[in-house]
Scaffold this active site. Structure first.
Site, PDB file in Angstrom:
ATOM      1  N   HIS A  13      32.648  -5.089  19.736  1.00  0.00           N
ATOM      2  CA  HIS A  13      31.607  -4.276  19.298  1.00  0.00           C
ATOM      3  C   HIS A  13      30.934  -3.087  20.282  1.00  0.00           C
ATOM      4  CE1 HIS A  13      30.957  -7.070  15.918  1.00  0.00           C
ATOM      5  NE2 HIS A  13      30.550  -8.015  16.709  1.00  0.00           N
TER       6      HIS A  13
ATOM      7  N   CYS B 198      33.875 -16.118  11.221  1.00  0.00           N
ATOM      8  CA  CYS B 198      35.351 -15.497  11.061  1.00  0.00           C
ATOM      9  C   CYS B 198      36.613 -16.043  10.572  1.00  0.00           C
ATOM     10  CB  CYS B 198      35.472 -14.905  12.442  1.00  0.00           C
ATOM     11  SG  CYS B 198      34.357 -13.448  12.935  1.00  0.00           S
TER      12      CYS B 198
ATOM     13  N   ASP C 197      39.459 -14.544  17.134  1.00  0.00           N
ATOM     14  CA  ASP C 197      38.297 -14.177  18.299  1.00  0.00           C
ATOM     15  C   ASP C 197      38.144 -15.355  19.383  1.00  0.00           C
ATOM     16  OD1 ASP C 197      37.931 -12.423  16.359  1.00  0.00           O
ATOM     17  OD2 ASP C 197      35.802 -12.844  15.600  1.00  0.00           O
TER      18      ASP C 197
ATOM     19  N   LYS D 228      38.147  -5.639  15.359  1.00  0.00           N
ATOM     20  CA  LYS D 228      37.254  -5.575  14.202  1.00  0.00           C
ATOM     21  C   LYS D 228      35.775  -5.562  14.777  1.00  0.00           C
ATOM     22  CE  LYS D 228      37.135 -10.414  13.511  1.00  0.00           C
ATOM     23  NZ  LYS D 228      35.528 -10.652  14.001  1.00  0.00           N
TER      24      LYS D 228
ATOM     25  N   HIS E 154      25.290  -2.234  18.751  1.00  0.00           N
ATOM     26  CA  HIS E 154      25.930  -2.570  17.224  1.00  0.00           C
ATOM     27  C   HIS E 154      24.622  -3.234  16.576  1.00  0.00           C
ATOM     28  CE1 HIS E 154      28.466  -4.714  14.374  1.00  0.00           C
ATOM     29  NE2 HIS E 154      29.082  -3.446  14.466  1.00  0.00           N
TER      30      HIS E 154
END
Ligand code: VGL
Ligand code: ZN
Length: 206
Positions: A53, A156, A13, A111, A57
């Site tokens: 997202h 994450c 990320d 993801k 979300h």
């Protein structure tokens, strides 16, 4: 630690929204970019993740009237921290940092794209059941040990490292290539959880 042919660098990320000026900025988040670019030269295999997202979300505080970012809320799959809107599909904030070297990356895993479930881990969404496919990819490719760097250490990176161990991989977190959100003790809890799970922690590579 010698990097071998069964090792993969998993870059988590490294996106504009997690860097200074972004919607969910991690302090010094951009500092991981030169470190990761340097480290990645050692690896024969590299994969990236991208938080991705849809608008509205369920992990966004804005989806829950009366709630504020960084509050916790019960979801069908457990407690979920509510975040500012971030990494919305197709936006500049969701893009990978422009100075991150991605040429040699073999895989990009997105993801958090299911509207109802957040996904911190690169392996499994926050319901702890829905797989991203990364474990299958690593097994089919014969990759046994993953080194992790990126954002954020205590979300994450942490969930990905612990999941890697649970799924039978060796996991090594490279501290110099990570930065944390550190929400009410989350960073020290993350290091403790990683140690408990048998995740190795190294300062740097070189
Ligand atoms: C992350 C919070 C929400 C991360 C992603 O990449 O650590 N944290 N979405
Ligand atoms: Zn997110």
């Amino acid at each position: 630690m010698q990097i071998g042919p069964d090792d993969l660098l998993l870059i988590i990320d490294v996106q504009n929204d997690f860097c200074p000026g972004g919607a969910l900025a991690v302090s010094e988040g951009n500092a991981v970019v030169p470190v990761i670019n340097r480290i990645s030269r050692h690896f024969g295999h590299i994969a990236l993740t991208q938080d991705w997202h849809p608008p509205g979300h369920r992990s966004f505080a804005s989806s829950h009237p009366g709630s504020a970012p960084f509050e916790s809320m019960a979801m069908p799959y457990g407690q979920q921290t509510l975040w500012p809107d971030h990494c919305v599909q197709g936006t500049a904030g969701a893009a990978l940092h422009p100075e991150l070297s991605t040429e040699r990356a073999e895989l990009l895993i997105r993801k958090g794209f299911r509207p109802e479930i957040d996904s911190y881990s690169a392996f499994t969404e926050n319901d702890r059941a829905t797989p991203t496919g990364l474990a299958g990819y690593l097994r089919e490719r014969g990759l046994k040990r993953i080194y992790l760097a990126g954002l954020a250490t205590d979300y994450c990176v942490y969930y990905s490292a612990v999941d890697a161990r649970r799924l039978g991989f060796d996991a090594v977190v490279i501290e110099s290539g990570c930065r944390a959100i550190d929400l009410s003790g989350s960073l020290s809890a993350a290091w403790a959880g990683m140690q408990e799970a048998g995740v190795q922690r190294i300062g740097d590579l070189d």
